[in-house]
Scaffold this active site. Structure first.
Site, short mmCIF file in Angstrom:
data_model
loop_
_atom_site.label_atom_id
_atom_site.label_comp_id
_atom_site.label_asym_id
_atom_site.label_seq_id
_atom_site.Cartn_x
_atom_site.Cartn_y
_atom_site.Cartn_z
N LYS A 195 -10.93 -4.53 11.40
CA LYS A 195 -10.45 -4.39 12.78
C LYS A 195 -9.71 -3.05 12.88
O LYS A 195 -8.55 -2.93 12.51
CB LYS A 195 -9.49 -5.56 13.10
CG LYS A 195 -9.39 -5.95 14.56
CD LYS A 195 -8.91 -4.86 15.49
CE LYS A 195 -7.43 -4.63 15.43
NZ LYS A 195 -7.01 -3.48 16.26
N GLU A 217 1.27 -2.49 4.09
CA GLU A 217 1.68 -1.10 3.89
C GLU A 217 2.27 -0.64 5.21
O GLU A 217 1.55 -0.45 6.18
CB GLU A 217 0.44 -0.29 3.47
CG GLU A 217 0.82 0.95 2.70
CD GLU A 217 1.15 2.08 3.64
OE1 GLU A 217 2.34 2.21 3.99
OE2 GLU A 217 0.22 2.80 4.03
N CYS A 224 2.34 7.49 6.93
CA CYS A 224 3.27 6.49 6.39
C CYS A 224 4.09 7.09 5.27
O CYS A 224 5.28 6.80 5.14
CB CYS A 224 2.51 5.25 5.93
SG CYS A 224 1.07 5.62 4.95
N GLU A 230 12.02 5.40 10.85
CA GLU A 230 10.73 6.10 10.79
C GLU A 230 10.41 6.63 12.19
O GLU A 230 10.32 5.86 13.15
CB GLU A 230 9.63 5.13 10.33
CG GLU A 230 8.30 5.83 10.15
CD GLU A 230 7.20 4.90 9.65
OE1 GLU A 230 7.02 3.82 10.22
OE2 GLU A 230 6.51 5.28 8.68
P1 NAD Z 1 0.79 -1.48 14.94
O1 NAD Z 1 1.37 -1.95 13.66
O2 NAD Z 1 1.07 -2.31 16.14
O3 NAD Z 1 -0.81 -1.35 14.81
C1 NAD Z 1 -1.50 -1.28 13.58
C2 NAD Z 1 -2.73 -2.17 13.63
O4 NAD Z 1 -2.31 -3.52 13.86
C3 NAD Z 1 -3.70 -1.84 14.76
O5 NAD Z 1 -5.04 -2.07 14.33
C4 NAD Z 1 -3.35 -2.87 15.82
O6 NAD Z 1 -4.42 -3.15 16.70
C5 NAD Z 1 -3.02 -4.07 14.97
N1 NAD Z 1 -2.18 -5.06 15.65
C6 NAD Z 1 -1.28 -4.87 16.65
N2 NAD Z 1 -0.71 -6.03 17.01
C7 NAD Z 1 -1.23 -6.98 16.20
C8 NAD Z 1 -1.03 -8.38 16.07
N3 NAD Z 1 -0.17 -9.04 16.85
N4 NAD Z 1 -1.71 -9.04 15.11
C9 NAD Z 1 -2.57 -8.39 14.30
N5 NAD Z 1 -2.82 -7.07 14.39
C10 NAD Z 1 -2.16 -6.37 15.33
O7 NAD Z 1 1.26 -0.01 15.15
P2 NAD Z 1 1.23 0.87 16.49
O8 NAD Z 1 1.71 0.11 17.68
O9 NAD Z 1 -0.12 1.45 16.59
O10 NAD Z 1 2.30 1.98 16.10
C11 NAD Z 1 3.69 1.67 16.25
C12 NAD Z 1 4.51 2.25 15.12
O11 NAD Z 1 4.03 1.75 13.86
C13 NAD Z 1 4.43 3.74 14.96
O12 NAD Z 1 5.33 4.41 15.77
C14 NAD Z 1 4.74 3.93 13.49
O13 NAD Z 1 6.14 3.97 13.28
C15 NAD Z 1 4.20 2.70 12.85
N6 NAD Z 1 2.88 2.93 12.20
C16 NAD Z 1 2.87 3.00 10.85
C17 NAD Z 1 1.67 3.24 10.21
C18 NAD Z 1 1.60 3.35 8.72
O14 NAD Z 1 0.66 3.92 8.19
N7 NAD Z 1 2.53 2.79 8.01
C19 NAD Z 1 0.50 3.41 10.93
C20 NAD Z 1 0.55 3.30 12.33
C21 NAD Z 1 1.76 3.06 12.93
#
Ligand code: NAD
Length: 480
Positions: free
Chosen positions: A177, A252, A286, A382
């Site tokens: 996904k 992660e 990250c 972060e």
């Molecule tokens: P997120 O964690 O919401 O999204 C990451 C993934 O999780 C996406 O594929 C998203 O569709 C999915 N997702 C979202 N809600 C979900 C749920 N309820 N159940 C299962 N999957 C779900 O991150 P974001 O909103 O895209 O970004 C927000 C913050 O997260 C950023 O500002 C950053 O600080 C952090 N981030 C960290 C990483 C990393 O590599 N550690 C990557 C992206 C974002």
């Protein structure tokens, strides 16, 4: 839409067939805010179908295939990715806003993951265990079954390579996904896998919104392992959902990774790493190094040299391939600007230069803050943007205390010529990876990677990932 797309991005891959999903969503090019593509938006019914297809693949040709043959297919996929590196880079530059050469490096890394896990697939072995008289005992490494992979938008190709590559190498069938902000290279990768001979259903790709497709995948009773990369908040939700099915989860979740620069460090060698590790992918990494801790004797020298390097950072559209592209979205830009406002009481040591009007895309100027108190929000949270803080320290103990003072623990680095200090600090720093006189943000296919604390748990990359994507069975035979 980018010319590099050679497939229809509005379809999702389930059980070897490309089909529309229940809904659609729009991808935006963050370099200029224009519409890039309409994408299938999977929902619970689509995830059900993807999980069923993965289970069918496990029961069919994919489940019966030898490890050697699986490895050969993964290696073929690696070669096929290499043949399309330039196309993949262009697609990613449009979708993520990543400068073209950084996107190209991600495509090469994806190929490298497939080569690495292709080569490793038939080298994961069990052991024999001395036991009671009359027994032979051995262990078998077996796939979990169906693995779910929820990936973010910041490094789609690298994260797909490291998690899906290792899962397939162990004989799992996967449901991927990708993030709703950027999923074109996930779809491109699925096409490449099919062309390279991966059996139907071994990899299923269902884009969709997190709270719909992501939540359905995390909670699905037909999934036996979840790999998640993203925010702490969502990671906790995913772990909770998987926990209801007693399913193992790899999380992660990012970090606030420090680099520690001591008075005796080789500053010339350190300088490019100090800056690049903070601004690579516009800081949306990250393992970005967002905290630079510098011993007082070289503090001003390091600050002034970093400031010069910041002054040379150009910011603009991904296809112009400057040092820094836009952020992924205007939403992410607002988050980062909120942090910059929190730093209004701080001194800015330097900023980059915008080569376009800032309001044409999701641009933020790279910003280096001077002399930041270790308990300031900008030194603890972060930011996920091109923002670094400089923090002075006097003693080794003080450096360790500051370095270990956030909730995170992903990566750390130590810049010093003192060998004993290198060894001491490598043990004392709370991090999943410690680099000595270098920094490896995002790199190192071969190097086990993952965090402690709120950076998550479980390890991906390297050979270690193959243990995470498999389960151990002990066989005890009594033969007298
Ligand atoms: P997120 O964690 O919401 O999204 C990451 C993934 O999780 C996406 O594929 C998203 O569709 C999915 N997702 C979202 N809600 C979900 C749920 N309820 N159940 C299962 N999957 C779900 O991150 P974001 O909103 O895209 O970004 C927000 C913050 O997260 C950023 O500002 C950053 O600080 C952090 N981030 C960290 C990483 C990393 O590599 N550690 C990557 C992206 C974002």
């Amino acid at each position: 839409m980018t010319q590099a797309l050679w497939f229809d991005p509005s379809l999702m891959l389930i059980g070897g067939s490309w089909r529309p999903a229940t809904g659609t969503l729009t991808l935006i090019n963050p370099s200029d805010g224009t519409e890039l593509a309409q994408i299938a938006a999977g929902q619970a019914a689509d995830i059900d179908a993807a999980v069923a297809a993965a289970n069918a693949a496990r029961a069919g040709a994919w489940g019966r295939m030898s490890a050697t043959e699986r490895g050969r297919i993964l290696s073929d996929i690696g070669r096929a990715v290499l043949a399309r590196v330039d196309q993949l880079a262009e697609i990613e530059a449009h979708d993520v806003g990543k400068p073209l050469s950084q996107a190209r490096a991600d495509a090469v890394a994806l190929a490298r993951y497939m080569e690495f896990y292709g080569g490793a697939a038939d080298k994961v072995m069990g052991e024999t265990i001395p036991y009671l008289d009359g027994y032979t005992v051995y262990t078998l490494r077996e796939p979990h079954g169906v693995t779910g992979h929820i990936v973010p938008w910041n490094y789609p190709m690298q994260i797909i390579g490291r998690s899906v590559g290792a899962a397939l190498a162990m004989g799992n069938a996967s449901v991927l996904k990708p993030a709703e902000e950027a999923c074109l290279t996930a779809l491109a990768f699925a096409h490449i896998c099919a062309e390279a001979g991966l059996p139907d259903g071994a990899l299923n790709v269902a884009p969709g919104r997190g709270p719909e497709a992501g939540a359905a995948l995390a909670a699905h009773p037909g999934v036996q392992h979840i790999s998640f990369t993203g925010s702490v908040r969502t990671g906790a939700l995913v772990q909770q959902a998987a926990g209801a099915n007693v399913v193992p989860v790899t999380l992660e979740l990012g970090g606030k990774s420090p680099q520690l620069v001591f008075d005796d460090a080789d500053i010339d060698a350190a300088l490019p790493f100090l800056v690049n590790a903070g601004i690579q992918n516009a800081g949306q990494t990250c393992s970005a190094s967002s905290r630079i801790l510098v011993q007082r004797g070289v503090y001003e020298n390091v600050r002034d040299r970093m400031a010069v390097a910041y002054g040379e950072l150009t910011v603009g559209p991904a296809m112009d391939d400057l040092r820094v592209g836009p952020l992924i979205s205007t939403r992410q830009k607002q988050i980062v600007e909120g942090f910059l406002n929190e730093g209004a009481n701080l001194t800015i040591a330097a900023q980059g230069q915008m080569v376009v009007a800032p309001d044409t895309g999701a641009y933020v100027l790279p910003t280096l803050f001077d002399n930041v108190p270790p308990d300031h929000t900008l030194a603890r949270e972060e930011i996920f943007g091109p923002v670094q803080v400089l923090i002075p320290f006097d003693t080794e103990d003080e450096a360790v205390t500051i370095a270990n003072s956030t909730d995170y623990g992903l990566v750390a680095s130590i810049w010093t010529a003192n060998g004993a200090r290198q060894m001491r600090l490598a043990k004392r720093l709370h991090a999943g990876q410690v680099f000595i006189n270098n920094y490896g943000a995002g790199g190192g296919v071969e190097l086990p990677f993952g965090g402690v604390g709120k950076s998550g748990h479980g390890r991906e990359k390297g050979f270690e990932a193959l243990y995470g994507f498999s389960t151990l069975k002990t066989v005890a035979a009594h033969h007298g």
